[in-house]
Design an enzyme around this catalytic site. Structure first.
Site, mmCIF file in Angstrom:
data_model
loop_
_atom_site.group_PDB
_atom_site.id
_atom_site.type_symbol
_atom_site.label_atom_id
_atom_site.label_comp_id
_atom_site.label_asym_id
_atom_site.label_seq_id
_atom_site.Cartn_x
_atom_site.Cartn_y
_atom_site.Cartn_z
ATOM 1 N N LYS A 1 49.498 -26.874 16.967
ATOM 2 C CA LYS A 1 50.164 -25.642 17.416
ATOM 3 C C LYS A 1 49.619 -25.284 18.787
ATOM 4 O O LYS A 1 48.421 -25.447 19.043
ATOM 5 C CB LYS A 1 49.874 -24.555 16.369
ATOM 6 C CG LYS A 1 50.226 -23.134 16.747
ATOM 7 C CD LYS A 1 50.015 -22.180 15.557
ATOM 8 C CE LYS A 1 50.105 -20.725 15.955
ATOM 9 N NZ LYS A 1 49.849 -19.785 14.837
ATOM 10 N N ASP B 1 46.519 -21.561 9.617
ATOM 11 C CA ASP B 1 46.549 -21.865 11.058
ATOM 12 C C ASP B 1 45.132 -21.660 11.602
ATOM 13 O O ASP B 1 44.694 -20.521 11.806
ATOM 14 C CB ASP B 1 47.538 -20.940 11.788
ATOM 15 C CG ASP B 1 49.001 -21.242 11.436
ATOM 16 O OD1 ASP B 1 49.262 -21.845 10.366
ATOM 17 O OD2 ASP B 1 49.890 -20.866 12.235
ATOM 18 N N LYS C 1 54.105 -26.966 16.407
ATOM 19 C CA LYS C 1 54.431 -25.537 16.362
ATOM 20 C C LYS C 1 54.118 -24.869 17.703
ATOM 21 O O LYS C 1 52.962 -24.577 17.994
ATOM 22 C CB LYS C 1 53.645 -24.846 15.231
ATOM 23 C CG LYS C 1 53.849 -23.324 15.177
ATOM 24 C CD LYS C 1 53.172 -22.686 13.971
ATOM 25 C CE LYS C 1 53.204 -21.163 14.039
ATOM 26 N NZ LYS C 1 52.512 -20.511 12.919
HETATM 27 O O1 LIG Z 1 51.439 -17.563 15.968
HETATM 28 C C1 LIG Z 1 52.188 -16.739 16.395
HETATM 29 C C2 LIG Z 1 51.952 -15.923 17.583
HETATM 30 O O2 LIG Z 1 50.810 -15.160 17.466
HETATM 31 C C3 LIG Z 1 53.119 -15.033 17.844
HETATM 32 O O3 LIG Z 1 53.117 -14.666 19.178
HETATM 33 P P1 LIG Z 1 54.194 -13.611 19.738
HETATM 34 O O4 LIG Z 1 53.796 -12.288 19.158
HETATM 35 O O5 LIG Z 1 54.028 -13.686 21.223
HETATM 36 O O6 LIG Z 1 55.547 -14.016 19.284
#
Ligand SMILES: O=C[C@H](O)COP(=O)(O)O
Length: 318
Positions: free
Chosen positions: A218, A155, A254
């Protein structure tokens, strides 16, 4: 085409002509949030579908081999076995789509999953996550390191400075280099939409990322003030649709950051189904990036099966 190629005039023209109708986007986002899933058992089915699309994530300064190990074990068995058995879903091999960690923790995740005999992919954030403000050389080295340690999905975060100053060809060149550094690993490109200012910039950044070879686009790192929102998602999935209609390439989507409730996960699936169709309801074209969403989904499934909500100790791994 994996060969390094420069941004063509045709691409530049496509990007420069983009305009987004803000009112239409906001209206469509409201409509989607207003939809209701009628029957309870359908909600449970949607929630299980959401589980299979989660990139189960930990991106914290205090990550260690042991919490990464727990994350991996949870990813391989995301919902308590007896709950799945009650729904007759215990033998369907339900897992999350991937685990997602910092580059320094990739080796730990690979080791834990291997020990558990699991072939779940390990995704890693890279390229100076979350701000992307490190030298290009460092960002490329980070991608290579994560791939060498066994990440099969990377990513990357885009360079917001280039996007905000309209340097789309330069942004394309950078992403092409990340694409090459990823080699066979899938590349998900994080736009950090909360820092792009306008919907038009979001659409342009989506297009440039897809042109440069991203497998997914994403929304966010989860570290910006504003992360995944439905209006911004409408802009991105329409860019995906336009790109598909023009080129024949299917790019995944995503949303990530701040997605915490089972109900939200169902709205995200509805958005995908209505905007891009059933083919985008699978992990090869849809992921939910989330660190705490799974806990709420498991809680709601517990309620669906037993008629009551669990005490904290009843779902300890969540
Ligand atoms: O890519 C994923 C995100 O960093 C997750 O974010 P979150 O901790 O708010 O679910």
């Amino acid at each position: 085409c994996l060969a390094y190629c420069r941004f063509s005039m045709e691409n530049l023209e496509w990007v420069s002509k983009v305009r987004v109708n803000t009112q239409a986007v906001l209206k469509r986002a409201q409509q989607i949030q207003g939809h209701k899933v009628a029957k309870k058992q359908w909600q449970a089915a949607w929630m299980l579908k959401a589980v299979t699309c989660i990139d189960l994530t930990t991106l914290a300064g205090d990550d260690t081999p042991s919490n990464v190990h727990r994350l991996c074990m949870k990813a391989t068995q995301p919902i308590r076995h007896d709950l799945l058995k009650s729904m007759d879903m215990h033998d369907k091999g339900i897992t999350t789509a991937a685990v997602c960690v910092y580059p320094s923790r990739v080796a730990d995740a690979v080791k834990s999953l291997k020990a558990a005999n699991s072939s779940l992919p390990v995704a890693s954030v890279a390229t100076g996550f979350p701000a992307g403000q490190t030298p290009l050389k460092t960002r490329l080295a980070e991608v290579q390191m994560a791939v060498e340690d066994g990440a099969t999905e990377i990513d990357i975060v885009i360079n917001r400075t280039l996007a905000l100053t309209g340097q789309w060809a330069a942004l394309y060149d950078e992403i092409r280099q990340f694409r090459e550094a990823c080699a066979d690993a899938h590349m998900k490109t994080i736009l950090a939409v909360g820092e792009l200012g306008t919907f038009t910039n979001v659409y342009k950044a989506s297009l440039v990322s897809m042109m440069a070879g991203s497998d997914f686009i994403k929304t966010s790192t989860g570290k910006e003030t504003v992360n995944a929102t439905y209006p911004v998602a409408i802009v991105m999935v329409r860019a995906i649709r336009d790109y598909f209609l023009r080129t024949g390439y299917k790019v995944g989507f995503k949303p990530a950051g701040g997605i915490r409730t089972a109900q939200e996960s169902v709205v995200w699936l509805t958005l995908m189904k209505e905007e891009l169709g059933d083919e985008w309801l699978n992990p090869h074209l849809f992921r939910l990036g989330a660190s705490s969403l799974l806990a709420d989904i498991e809680r709601q499934i517990y309620h669906y099966v037993t008629g009551r909500y669990p005490a904290f100790h009843e779902l300890p791994m969540a």
